[in-house]
Design a protein around this motif. Structure first.
Motif, mmCIF file in Angstrom:
data_model
loop_
_atom_site.group_PDB
_atom_site.id
_atom_site.type_symbol
_atom_site.label_atom_id
_atom_site.label_comp_id
_atom_site.label_asym_id
_atom_site.label_seq_id
_atom_site.Cartn_x
_atom_site.Cartn_y
_atom_site.Cartn_z
ATOM 1 N N UNK A 164 0.824 -1.209 0.000
ATOM 2 C CA UNK A 164 0.000 0.000 0.000
ATOM 3 C C UNK A 164 0.862 1.265 0.000
ATOM 4 N N UNK A 165 1.986 1.212 0.683
ATOM 5 C CA UNK A 165 2.900 2.355 0.690
ATOM 6 C C UNK A 165 3.410 2.634 -0.713
ATOM 7 N N UNK A 166 3.810 1.581 -1.426
ATOM 8 C CA UNK A 166 4.305 1.750 -2.796
ATOM 9 C C UNK A 166 3.189 2.206 -3.736
ATOM 10 N N UNK A 167 2.027 1.638 -3.561
ATOM 11 C CA UNK A 167 0.869 2.045 -4.374
ATOM 12 C C UNK A 167 0.586 3.530 -4.192
ATOM 13 N N UNK A 168 0.674 4.013 -2.952
ATOM 14 C CA UNK A 168 0.431 5.427 -2.672
ATOM 15 C C UNK A 168 1.471 6.307 -3.346
ATOM 16 N N UNK A 169 2.738 5.875 -3.343
ATOM 17 C CA UNK A 169 3.797 6.633 -4.012
ATOM 18 C C UNK A 169 3.509 6.767 -5.499
ATOM 19 N N UNK A 170 3.087 5.679 -6.126
ATOM 20 C CA UNK A 170 2.780 5.710 -7.561
ATOM 21 C C UNK A 170 1.556 6.578 -7.842
ATOM 22 N N UNK A 171 0.572 6.512 -6.967
ATOM 23 C CA UNK A 171 -0.633 7.315 -7.137
ATOM 24 C C UNK A 171 -0.308 8.803 -7.015
ATOM 25 N N UNK A 172 0.553 9.152 -6.070
ATOM 26 C CA UNK A 172 0.901 10.555 -5.876
ATOM 27 C C UNK A 172 1.623 11.136 -7.082
ATOM 28 N N UNK A 173 2.350 10.313 -7.807
ATOM 29 C CA UNK A 173 2.994 10.776 -9.043
ATOM 30 C C UNK A 173 1.932 11.209 -10.046
ATOM 31 N N UNK A 174 0.868 10.423 -10.162
ATOM 32 C CA UNK A 174 -0.221 10.776 -11.082
ATOM 33 C C UNK A 174 -0.858 12.109 -10.673
ATOM 34 N N UNK A 175 -1.062 12.291 -9.383
ATOM 35 C CA UNK A 175 -1.682 13.521 -8.892
ATOM 36 C C UNK A 175 -0.758 14.720 -9.118
ATOM 37 N N UNK A 176 0.511 14.552 -8.793
ATOM 38 C CA UNK A 176 1.461 15.657 -8.928
ATOM 39 C C UNK A 176 1.621 16.086 -10.383
ATOM 40 N N UNK A 177 1.442 15.163 -11.296
ATOM 41 C CA UNK A 177 1.494 15.489 -12.731
ATOM 42 C C UNK A 177 0.168 16.065 -13.218
ATOM 43 N N UNK A 178 -0.824 16.131 -12.329
ATOM 44 C CA UNK A 178 -2.153 16.660 -12.639
ATOM 45 C C UNK A 178 -2.800 15.941 -13.817
ATOM 46 N N UNK A 179 -2.609 14.624 -13.822
ATOM 47 C CA UNK A 179 -3.205 13.804 -14.870
ATOM 48 C C UNK A 179 -4.668 13.492 -14.581
ATOM 49 N N UNK A 180 -5.100 13.742 -13.335
ATOM 50 C CA UNK A 180 -6.488 13.511 -12.943
ATOM 51 C C UNK A 180 -7.072 14.843 -12.459
ATOM 52 N N UNK A 181 -8.027 15.413 -13.175
ATOM 53 C CA UNK A 181 -8.543 16.746 -12.826
ATOM 54 C C UNK A 181 -9.588 16.710 -11.722
ATOM 55 N N UNK A 182 -9.782 17.860 -11.082
ATOM 56 C CA UNK A 182 -10.895 18.026 -10.155
ATOM 57 C C UNK A 182 -12.219 17.827 -10.884
ATOM 58 N N UNK A 183 -13.215 17.317 -10.184
ATOM 59 C CA UNK A 183 -14.547 17.197 -10.769
ATOM 60 C C UNK A 183 -15.204 18.578 -10.855
ATOM 61 N N UNK A 184 -16.116 18.760 -11.802
ATOM 62 C CA UNK A 184 -16.734 20.080 -11.992
ATOM 63 C C UNK A 184 -17.430 20.591 -10.736
ATOM 64 N N UNK A 185 -17.157 21.831 -10.407
ATOM 65 C CA UNK A 185 -17.841 22.493 -9.298
ATOM 66 C C UNK A 185 -17.182 22.359 -7.950
ATOM 67 N N UNK A 186 -16.192 21.499 -7.810
ATOM 68 C CA UNK A 186 -15.566 21.259 -6.506
ATOM 69 C C UNK A 186 -14.913 22.529 -5.971
ATOM 70 N N UNK A 187 -14.050 23.145 -6.783
ATOM 71 C CA UNK A 187 -13.355 24.353 -6.330
ATOM 72 C C UNK A 187 -14.352 25.470 -6.043
ATOM 73 N N UNK A 188 -15.374 25.587 -6.877
ATOM 74 C CA UNK A 188 -16.400 26.624 -6.686
ATOM 75 C C UNK A 188 -17.085 26.479 -5.336
ATOM 76 N N UNK A 189 -17.541 25.263 -4.998
ATOM 77 C CA UNK A 189 -18.275 25.047 -3.757
ATOM 78 C C UNK A 189 -17.373 25.247 -2.543
ATOM 79 N N UNK A 190 -16.129 24.804 -2.634
ATOM 80 C CA UNK A 190 -15.181 25.013 -1.535
ATOM 81 C C UNK A 190 -14.915 26.497 -1.327
ATOM 82 N N UNK A 191 -14.770 27.247 -2.421
ATOM 83 C CA UNK A 191 -14.545 28.689 -2.302
ATOM 84 C C UNK A 191 -15.755 29.383 -1.664
ATOM 85 N N UNK A 192 -16.958 28.966 -2.042
ATOM 86 C CA UNK A 192 -18.156 29.535 -1.435
ATOM 87 C C UNK A 192 -18.166 29.269 0.071
#
Length: 325
Positions: A164-192
């Motif tokens: 699981x530790x290794x899986x998390x490291x690989x997953x974080x690479x995907x996130x850091x490269x921004x290969x997976x975007x936020x879902x629509x409206x998430x940032x808007x609702x959090x800002x509100x």
């Protein structure tokens, strides 16, 4: 159907499966919703697939349901806002499961030469188990442990933790490269929420580092500084157990009845409701066909303008909602 003539009038909206505000969003349960003066009974007559649709009226001062192109934005007038808005992570902030976590699990299995691959359908079934370590353990207990896995219970627990530790490291690479975007409206609702003084937290069964990476990399450091994260092994029991939402409520100093949760899965919904909180479901790729009968509202996403589905005022209105049988 409905009758409405004044600000105190009520609309009762019934459907076994959904009340459609647009063709792609719905409420569940029977809800009584206050409407502004400008709503008339003639504006509440159309139907889509057996669901009542609100249409045809521009509402005064954007109170109640705001007319939005061919549909409506769910933005009910509310004197109350939630004290805390609690988000699940995977499937709510980002649709991570199929092309994020699943890929990272498989890459880890390949690196360790375990001869294991989780296809899309299998992983969908495994998601019914909260937590990645718990998911792997349940899978291996059912189909048999790999030859390279140790034999003792404690050694296997450590083996799972290392995977699981290794899986998390690989997953974080995907996130850091921004290969997976936020879902629509998430940032808007959090800002509100943050702009209105509403506390925001992310409550997830995923590894804390992975959740923190999503919040920091995709929402940005300024938002991340204001968002508290409850994730991974911070509680001994994962969703559908309510422990993580109970911990969030206690830590934030907010009563459960003043919290609104945004979830995407049946187990997340069960956890939120067991904690005594209102829960909005935004369906994700793996959860579209799950049973959300107990949800306070169900949508396909939060949505950004001009395709916005709901906003912070709507979240607040759920705290005041009356329900009739």
């Amino acid at each position: 159907m409905a009758t409405a003539a004044s600000t105190s009038s009520l609309i009762t909206l019934k459907s076994n499966s959904a009340l459609c505000c647009t063709s792609s969003l719905s409420f569940t349960a029977t809800q009584v919703i206050k409407t502004p003066q400008s709503v008339s009974s003639s504006s509440l007559t159309s139907s889509i697939n057996g669901c009542t649709r609100i249409s045809g009226t521009v509402l005064k001062n954007n109170n109640g349901f705001r007319r939005k192109r061919s549909g409506v934005v769910c933005s009910a007038a509310s004197s109350n806002l939630p004290k805390a808005l609690l988000f699940d992570c995977d499937g709510v902030l980002v649709d991570t499961e199929k092309d994020g976590h699943r890929i990272s699990f498989n890459d880890t299995f390949a690196e360790k030469e375990l001869g294991v691959t989780w296809d899309v359908d299998l992983y969908g079934e495994l998601l019914k188990i909260g937590g990645g370590k718990e998911r792997m353990t349940a899978y291996f207990n059912k189909v048999g442990w790999p030859e390279k896995a140790p034999k003792g219970d404690q050694e296997r627990k450590e083996f799972i933790a290392s995977l699981h530790k290794r899986k998390t490291e690989l997953f974080m690479v995907l996130i850091e490269k921004k290969l997976l975007p936020l879902r629509p409206g998430v940032a808007k609702l959090i800002d509100q929420a943050l702009g209105s003084g509403v506390k925001v937290a992310v409550c997830s069964t995923s590894n804390e580092k992975a959740v923190s990476a999503i919040v920091s990399c995709l929402l940005g450091p300024e938002r991340a500084e204001q968002i508290q994260i409850f994730a991974g092994d911070v509680v001994p029991r994962k969703k559908p157990d309510p422990a993580i939402y109970q911990l969030a409520s206690k830590t934030l100093g907010v009563e459960p009845s003043s919290c609104v949760v945004v979830e995407d899965s049946a187990i997340g919904l069960a956890a939120a409701k067991a904690a005594g909180m209102k829960c909005i479901v935004t369906k994700s790729g793996y959860t579209a066909d799950e049973d959300f009968l107990n949800a306070d509202a169900v949508f396909d996403c939060i949505g950004d303008p001009p395709e916005e589905r709901f906003d912070l005022a709507f979240c607040g209105s759920l705290l005041e909602k009356q329900y009739v049988s």
